[in-house]
Design a protein around this motif. Structure first.
Motif, PDB file in Angstrom:
ATOM      1  N   TYR A 167     109.391  46.304  17.257  1.00  0.00           N
ATOM      2  CA  TYR A 167     108.931  46.410  18.650  1.00  0.00           C
ATOM      3  C   TYR A 167     110.043  46.947  19.538  1.00  0.00           C
ATOM      4  O   TYR A 167     109.828  47.846  20.354  1.00  0.00           O
ATOM      5  N   ILE A 168     111.246  46.371  19.381  1.00  0.00           N
ATOM      6  CA  ILE A 168     112.384  46.798  20.204  1.00  0.00           C
ATOM      7  C   ILE A 168     112.607  48.291  20.056  1.00  0.00           C
ATOM      8  O   ILE A 168     112.720  49.027  21.044  1.00  0.00           O
ATOM      9  N   HIS A 169     112.635  48.762  18.828  1.00  0.00           N
ATOM     10  CA  HIS A 169     113.050  50.144  18.606  1.00  0.00           C
ATOM     11  C   HIS A 169     111.910  51.152  18.734  1.00  0.00           C
ATOM     12  O   HIS A 169     112.170  52.328  19.012  1.00  0.00           O
ATOM     13  N   VAL A 170     110.676  50.720  18.566  1.00  0.00           N
ATOM     14  CA  VAL A 170     109.550  51.594  18.915  1.00  0.00           C
ATOM     15  C   VAL A 170     109.617  51.927  20.393  1.00  0.00           C
ATOM     16  O   VAL A 170     109.375  53.066  20.812  1.00  0.00           O
ATOM     17  N   HIS A 171     109.990  50.928  21.200  1.00  0.00           N
ATOM     18  CA  HIS A 171     110.013  51.127  22.649  1.00  0.00           C
ATOM     19  C   HIS A 171     111.342  51.692  23.144  1.00  0.00           C
ATOM     20  O   HIS A 171     111.358  52.613  23.960  1.00  0.00           O
ATOM     21  N   LYS A 172     112.445  51.172  22.637  1.00  0.00           N
ATOM     22  CA  LYS A 172     113.757  51.574  23.154  1.00  0.00           C
ATOM     23  C   LYS A 172     114.173  52.963  22.685  1.00  0.00           C
ATOM     24  O   LYS A 172     114.824  53.708  23.419  1.00  0.00           O
ATOM     25  N   THR A 173     113.801  53.320  21.463  1.00  0.00           N
ATOM     26  CA  THR A 173     114.250  54.581  20.887  1.00  0.00           C
ATOM     27  C   THR A 173     113.096  55.544  20.622  1.00  0.00           C
ATOM     28  O   THR A 173     113.114  56.697  21.052  1.00  0.00           O
ATOM     29  N   ALA A 174     112.069  55.059  19.911  1.00  0.00           N
ATOM     30  CA  ALA A 174     111.012  55.970  19.468  1.00  0.00           C
ATOM     31  C   ALA A 174     110.171  56.518  20.616  1.00  0.00           C
ATOM     32  O   ALA A 174     109.692  57.655  20.553  1.00  0.00           O
ATOM     33  N   LYS A 175     109.983  55.738  21.679  1.00  0.00           N
ATOM     34  CA  LYS A 175     109.123  56.185  22.779  1.00  0.00           C
ATOM     35  C   LYS A 175     109.623  57.477  23.425  1.00  0.00           C
ATOM     36  O   LYS A 175     108.828  58.341  23.798  1.00  0.00           O
ATOM     37  N   LEU A 176     110.941  57.602  23.561  1.00  0.00           N
ATOM     38  CA  LEU A 176     111.472  58.806  24.192  1.00  0.00           C
ATOM     39  C   LEU A 176     111.374  60.004  23.256  1.00  0.00           C
ATOM     40  O   LEU A 176     111.058  61.121  23.696  1.00  0.00           O
ATOM     41  N   LEU A 177     111.622  59.793  21.973  1.00  0.00           N
ATOM     42  CA  LEU A 177     111.417  60.863  21.005  1.00  0.00           C
ATOM     43  C   LEU A 177     109.940  61.251  20.943  1.00  0.00           C
ATOM     44  O   LEU A 177     109.585  62.423  20.845  1.00  0.00           O
ATOM     45  N   GLU A 178     109.085  60.241  21.026  1.00  0.00           N
ATOM     46  CA  GLU A 178     107.641  60.476  21.037  1.00  0.00           C
ATOM     47  C   GLU A 178     107.255  61.346  22.228  1.00  0.00           C
ATOM     48  O   GLU A 178     106.501  62.321  22.089  1.00  0.00           O
ATOM     49  N   ALA A 179     107.787  61.019  23.398  1.00  0.00           N
ATOM     50  CA  ALA A 179     107.477  61.808  24.588  1.00  0.00           C
ATOM     51  C   ALA A 179     107.958  63.240  24.434  1.00  0.00           C
ATOM     52  O   ALA A 179     107.303  64.184  24.888  1.00  0.00           O
ATOM     53  N   SER A 180     109.118  63.427  23.794  1.00  0.00           N
ATOM     54  CA  SER A 180     109.660  64.765  23.599  1.00  0.00           C
ATOM     55  C   SER A 180     108.687  65.648  22.831  1.00  0.00           C
ATOM     56  O   SER A 180     108.394  66.779  23.233  1.00  0.00           O
ATOM     57  N   VAL A 181     108.205  65.118  21.716  1.00  0.00           N
ATOM     58  CA  VAL A 181     107.320  65.912  20.859  1.00  0.00           C
ATOM     59  C   VAL A 181     105.934  66.043  21.484  1.00  0.00           C
ATOM     60  O   VAL A 181     105.333  67.122  21.491  1.00  0.00           O
ATOM     61  N   VAL A 182     105.426  64.949  22.035  1.00  0.00           N
ATOM     62  CA  VAL A 182     104.087  64.966  22.623  1.00  0.00           C
ATOM     63  C   VAL A 182     104.036  65.891  23.837  1.00  0.00           C
ATOM     64  O   VAL A 182     103.075  66.652  24.013  1.00  0.00           O
ATOM     65  N   CYS A 183     105.064  65.855  24.690  1.00  0.00           N
ATOM     66  CA  CYS A 183     105.071  66.734  25.859  1.00  0.00           C
ATOM     67  C   CYS A 183     105.095  68.196  25.442  1.00  0.00           C
ATOM     68  O   CYS A 183     104.481  69.052  26.099  1.00  0.00           O
ATOM     69  N   GLY A 184     105.796  68.500  24.352  1.00  0.00           N
ATOM     70  CA  GLY A 184     105.769  69.861  23.832  1.00  0.00           C
ATOM     71  C   GLY A 184     104.378  70.266  23.408  1.00  0.00           C
ATOM     72  O   GLY A 184     103.925  71.386  23.696  1.00  0.00           O
ATOM     73  N   ALA A 185     103.673  69.352  22.743  1.00  0.00           N
ATOM     74  CA  ALA A 185     102.303  69.636  22.308  1.00  0.00           C
ATOM     75  C   ALA A 185     101.371  69.793  23.504  1.00  0.00           C
ATOM     76  O   ALA A 185     100.486  70.654  23.514  1.00  0.00           O
ATOM     77  N   ILE A 186     101.578  68.965  24.530  1.00  0.00           N
ATOM     78  CA  ILE A 186     100.752  69.056  25.741  1.00  0.00           C
ATOM     79  C   ILE A 186     100.962  70.402  26.420  1.00  0.00           C
ATOM     80  O   ILE A 186     100.007  71.109  26.756  1.00  0.00           O
ATOM     81  N   MET A 187     102.214  70.766  26.634  1.00  0.00           N
ATOM     82  CA  MET A 187     102.532  72.025  27.315  1.00  0.00           C
ATOM     83  C   MET A 187     102.045  73.232  26.528  1.00  0.00           C
ATOM     84  O   MET A 187     101.729  74.276  27.096  1.00  0.00           O
ATOM     85  N   GLY A 188     101.977  73.069  25.205  1.00  0.00           N
ATOM     86  CA  GLY A 188     101.495  74.158  24.362  1.00  0.00           C
ATOM     87  C   GLY A 188      99.991  74.207  24.236  1.00  0.00           C
ATOM     88  O   GLY A 188      99.461  75.049  23.505  1.00  0.00           O
ATOM     89  N   GLY A 189      99.299  73.297  24.931  1.00  0.00           N
ATOM     90  CA  GLY A 189      97.840  73.311  24.902  1.00  0.00           C
ATOM     91  C   GLY A 189      97.230  72.703  23.659  1.00  0.00           C
ATOM     92  O   GLY A 189      96.091  73.017  23.284  1.00  0.00           O
TER      93      GLY A 189
END
Length: 287
Positions: A167-189
């Motif tokens: 739980y700690i590391h899904v939120h503390k570390t993985a969430k920001l990496l998740e946003a990085s990849v997901v935002c790229g996918a969003i911006m790419g349509g």
């Protein structure tokens, strides 16, 4: 499954230069000089960048994520948090500029991140920009990075289960990496299936990053890491090697790489090549 042929080192070097150039322009040295100097000190220090955008429309979100990432490192190093004095081989921000300026520099980077996406993103649908901004806010807020950080602090010196550590590391570390990849996918349509698959991929590599970090903390020196080694042991923090042993932690890292790559099987190999190699890069990193 063999990795697609791809010059990953050259790719990373080229993208890092592009992002650093954009960050340099996004945060010029201006009045008030002290806080901007502190912002630039950590933001342009090099190290691991979260997003490697190669289209002008994606660059603002790439810069925003690096601003947020840097804010999290500045604040994480503070005496009231992890109390560290070395980051990326350099004295931490509060050691150089003082705690007050370090806090304000982190705050300024966090707020600038959202301003930068909103003001500098062109040739992307406003709906997609809003979706990306919402993803960013969720990743860094009380259901994301902050949640992981507060539970991490509260867990020091306590018996923590593997589920609680995840739980700690899904939120503390993985969430920001998740946003990085997901935002790229969003911006790419990308469609909803694309986004969920890259989200799952990113969650795996986010946990992978932390598992490897924990292993390196007990197997490498401060000089090799560019930050203080052995701090988790001294502060009696729960880590994967502590709960599982080093061998089982290494086995978990291997499993997370396999899970991440499995999520990419849905995509064209050539287009997904950077993500394949990123997963293996994180698994094999030495600092």
């Amino acid at each position: 499954m063999p990795l697609p042929i791809f010059q990953f080192e050259e790719y990373m070097t080229m993208k890092a230069k592009q992002v650093n150039r954009a960050l340099d322009e996004a945060v010029p040295l201006q009045l008030p000089v002290k806080v901007h100097e502190a912002m630039r000190y950590s933001l342009l220090a090099g190290g691991k960048q979260l997003v490697e955008g190669d289209e002008s429309s994606a660059m603002p979100i790439a810069c925003a994520l690096e601003m947020i990432h840097t804010m999290s490192l500045i604040h994480d190093d503070l005496p009231c948090m992890d109390n560290d004095d070395l980051r990326r081989g350099k004295p931490t921000n509060h050691i150089v500029f003082g705690e007050d300026t370090a806090i304000l520099a982190g705050d300024a980077l966090l707020t600038l991140a959202f301003e930068h996406v909103a003001a500098k993103t062109f040739n992307v649908s406003p709906d997609l920009v809003l979706q990306a901004i919402a993803e960013l806010g969720s990743a860094v807020g009380s259901k994301g990075l902050v949640a992981g950080q507060i539970v991490d602090i509260d867990s020091e010196g306590k018996n923590v289960s593997l589920a609680e550590l995840e739980y700690i590391h899904v939120h503390k570390t993985a969430k920001l990496l998740e946003a990085s990849v997901v935002c790229g996918a969003i911006m790419g349509g990308g469609n909803m299936i694309d986004i969920e698959r890259v989200r799952n991929y990113a969650r795996c590599i986010g946990l992978l990053f932390q598992v490897v970090d924990d292993i390196l903390d007990v197997t490498k020196s401060s000089t090799e890491l560019g930050k203080t080694a052995g701090k988790d042991l001294v502060s009696d923090k729960a880590t994967y090697p502590k709960l599982m042993g080093i061998d089982n932690a290494k086995k978990l890292a291997t499993e997370l790489v396999a899970q991440a790559i499995e999520e990419l099987a849905y995509f064209d190999d050539a287009r997904a090549a950077p993500l394949y190699h990123l997963a293996n890069y994180i698994a094999s990193r030495q600092n």
